[in-house]
Motif scaffolding. Structure first.
Motif, PDB file in Angstrom:
ATOM      1  N   ALA A 423       0.879  -1.260   0.107  1.00 16.33           N
ATOM      2  CA  ALA A 423       0.155  -0.248  -0.126  1.00 16.33           C
ATOM      3  C   ALA A 423       0.819   1.309  -0.060  1.00 16.33           C
ATOM      4  CB  ALA A 423      -0.939   0.170   1.181  1.00 16.33           C
ATOM      5  N   LEU A 424       2.118   1.116   0.371  1.00 18.92           N
ATOM      6  CA  LEU A 424       3.034   2.354   0.472  1.00 18.92           C
ATOM      7  C   LEU A 424       3.771   2.772  -0.836  1.00 18.92           C
ATOM      8  CD1 LEU A 424       4.790   1.232   3.822  1.00 18.92           C
ATOM      9  CD2 LEU A 424       2.538   2.383   3.555  1.00 18.92           C
ATOM     10  N   ALA A 425       3.538   1.867  -1.658  1.00 19.47           N
ATOM     11  CA  ALA A 425       3.994   2.189  -3.101  1.00 19.47           C
ATOM     12  C   ALA A 425       3.035   3.385  -3.731  1.00 19.47           C
ATOM     13  CB  ALA A 425       4.047   1.118  -3.932  1.00 19.47           C
ATOM     14  N   LEU A 426       3.753   4.296  -4.631  1.00 21.12           N
ATOM     15  CA  LEU A 426       3.053   5.446  -5.176  1.00 21.12           C
ATOM     16  C   LEU A 426       2.465   5.026  -6.604  1.00 21.12           C
ATOM     17  CD1 LEU A 426       5.559   8.272  -4.413  1.00 21.12           C
ATOM     18  CD2 LEU A 426       3.471   7.554  -3.106  1.00 21.12           C
ATOM     19  N   SER A 427       2.948   4.073  -7.269  1.00 18.47           N
ATOM     20  CA  SER A 427       2.423   3.834  -8.597  1.00 18.47           C
ATOM     21  C   SER A 427       1.111   3.361  -8.540  1.00 18.47           C
ATOM     22  CB  SER A 427       3.417   2.673  -9.219  1.00 18.47           C
ATOM     23  OG  SER A 427       3.247   1.425  -8.365  1.00 18.47           O
ATOM     24  N   LYS A 428       0.516   3.382  -9.704  1.00 17.94           N
ATOM     25  CA  LYS A 428      -0.917   3.436  -9.826  1.00 17.94           C
ATOM     26  C   LYS A 428      -1.028   1.667  -9.802  1.00 17.94           C
ATOM     27  CE  LYS A 428      -2.456   7.090 -12.389  1.00 17.94           C
ATOM     28  NZ  LYS A 428      -2.979   7.277 -13.820  1.00 17.94           N
ATOM     29  N   SER A 429      -2.323   1.175  -9.009  1.00 24.14           N
ATOM     30  CA  SER A 429      -2.381  -0.185  -8.868  1.00 24.14           C
ATOM     31  C   SER A 429      -3.902  -0.584  -8.478  1.00 24.14           C
ATOM     32  CB  SER A 429      -1.437  -0.714  -7.762  1.00 24.14           C
ATOM     33  OG  SER A 429      -1.572  -1.960  -7.568  1.00 24.14           O
TER      34      SER A 429
END
Length: 441
Positions: A423-429
């Motif tokens: 959840a901490l990643a900034l990329s779209k998902s």
């Protein structure tokens, strides 16, 4: 102008009310729900914000003489509806996610229970507040995660409408920012305020040195000097010559920030100003902040990006009728069935399912009727997400004002620790955890 908030309303809410009064359905017990079908911009979680502001606005949701005169003069509603609105007070119940809580697609962020007349007129004001503030808070939380332990200050008032700027400062503070430049936000919600000088201060003086000396005379050597009006390296030399090696900080507002910050840190250290901090403030968003993670930066100041939701200025929430009584007094779930705009009918109880303290699912228990919904005791590996905000028209004041804002901030920083690493990643998902609907028998 009056203090009433009742006309912060779309006309169709009052025309529906008028028609319901005419056909006798206005008193029909109903349940409305505020939720988001999806997360804006491929983000992995959302942050609930605006609840405390909404409750305060609800206190003033009254139709006084001025409001009634306007409705009458412009033929918005008929005499029967005007009579009803004269004494309108929300007398129902509102339950919802605590402010600062995380939300996911389908989360029942607010559940409004009362007569159709009670609840239908709250649609616009509820969505206006929650969509704006939650969008800001979601962007701010992403920035806070990217910043790690480095402090963030919100300074975007000039990039938003005047009252939106105040609301944005509050939402950013709830989601992890530590200060704001907006004094009204500081006054209303006890948010720490910050600010020193802009480039106009340096340009006002005959030399950069004169400007720095005047600022230090006024604010002391602990102030932060803006060193990029002319030549940055010369600005740093002048700052230390004037203030000494105990200068509080320097601010950079332009250039290739990773490169410039590294050069300025080296220069400060060579000059003996090893404790002087570096603040950067140049068009930052969560991606720029993340790119500076390895740079010798001590503070971030964020403007345009945070007050506009970092490209997604609304959270896309909707307000829908999900249950009502029929003519015989039986409760039935109702839902819109349109493609891509469908909803899930029925009253709901929401839980965050956890394994060893890490969120694994948003569990939503759905009831067809009006019986008591599942409790946290029936979901031992879950945390109950809903609290009572308004009970029989009585607003819980603990969620309002400065204390409510501080509580929302503390709650957000606590529950954010439950997020899984992805959840901490900034990329779209996709959302960080799935939303699971369970029908209650």
């Amino acid at each position: 102008m009056t203090s009433s908030t009742a006309l912060l309303t779309d006309r169709y809410e009052l025309t529906m009310l008028g028609a319901a009064l005419r056909d006798g359905t206005a008193t029909r017990p109903s349940v409305f729900e505020l939720f988001a079908r999806r997360l804006s911009g491929g983000r992995r979680f959302g942050v609930v914000a605006g609840t405390g502001r909404l409750l305060s606005l609800l206190r003033d949701f009254r139709f006084g003489d001025d409001e009634l005169r306007y409705l009458s003069d412009h033929g918005v509603v008929d005499a029967q509806t005007l009579k009803y609105l004269e004494s309108y007070r929300f007398t129902g119940t509102i339950r919802g996610y605590r402010e600062g809580e995380l939300y996911f697609p389908g989360s029942p962020i607010l559940t409004v229970e009362g007569s159709f007349a009670d609840a239908v007129v709250l649609e616009t004001i509820a969505l206006s507040v929650m969509n704006h503030d939650s969008a800001i808070a979601t962007a701010a939380s992403r920035m806070s995660i990217a910043a790690g332990e480095r402090p963030l200050a919100e300074m975007g008032s000039r990039r938003a409408a005047e009252m939106s700027a105040v609301a944005a400062a509050r939402a950013a503070y709830i989601a992890g920012f530590g200060a704001t430049s907006n004094l009204e936000a500081g006054r209303q919600w006890a948010i720490p305020t910050m600010g020193t000088a802009a480039h106009s201060w340096t340009l006002l003086h005959d030399s950069e040195e004169d400007a720095f000396r005047a600022q230090i005379d006024s604010l002391g050597a602990g102030t932060t000097l803006l060193v990029d009006t002319y030549d940055i390296a010369e600005g740093v030399r002048t700052a230390i010559r004037v203030a000494g090696t105990q200068l509080g900080g320097v601010r950079l507002d332009s250039g290739d920030l990773p490169t410039v910050a590294a050069a300025v840190r080296d220069q400060l250290d060579e000059l003996g100003a090893t404790t002087t901090k570096i603040t950067v403030t140049s068009d930052l968003d969560e991606y720029a902040i993340a790119a500076l993670a390895a740079s010798p930066v001590d503070f971030y100041g964020v403007g345009t990006s945070v007050v506009t939701g970092s490209g997604y200025p609304t959270a896309g929430m909707v307000y829908k009728l999900v249950a009502r009584q029929d003519a015989a007094g039986s409760w039935i779930p109702v839902a819109k069935a349109s493609t891509d705009k469908g909803s899930k009918g029925g009253r709901k109880a929401a839980f965050r399912t956890l394994i060893e303290g890490v969120a694994t699912a948003e569990t939503i228990v759905v009831s067809d009727g009006f019986e008591e919904l599942s409790s946290a005791a029936e979901h031992p590996d879950s945390r109950s997400l809903q609290v009572t905000l308004v009970d029989g028209g009585e607003i819980d004041a603990s969620f309002e004002g400065a204390s409510g804002t501080a509580s929302a901030r503390a709650h957000h920083l606590l529950v954010r620790e439950e997020l899984p690493v992805r959840a901490l990643a900034l990329s779209k998902s996709d959302p960080a955890i799935p939303t699971v609907f369970l029908d209650q028998d």
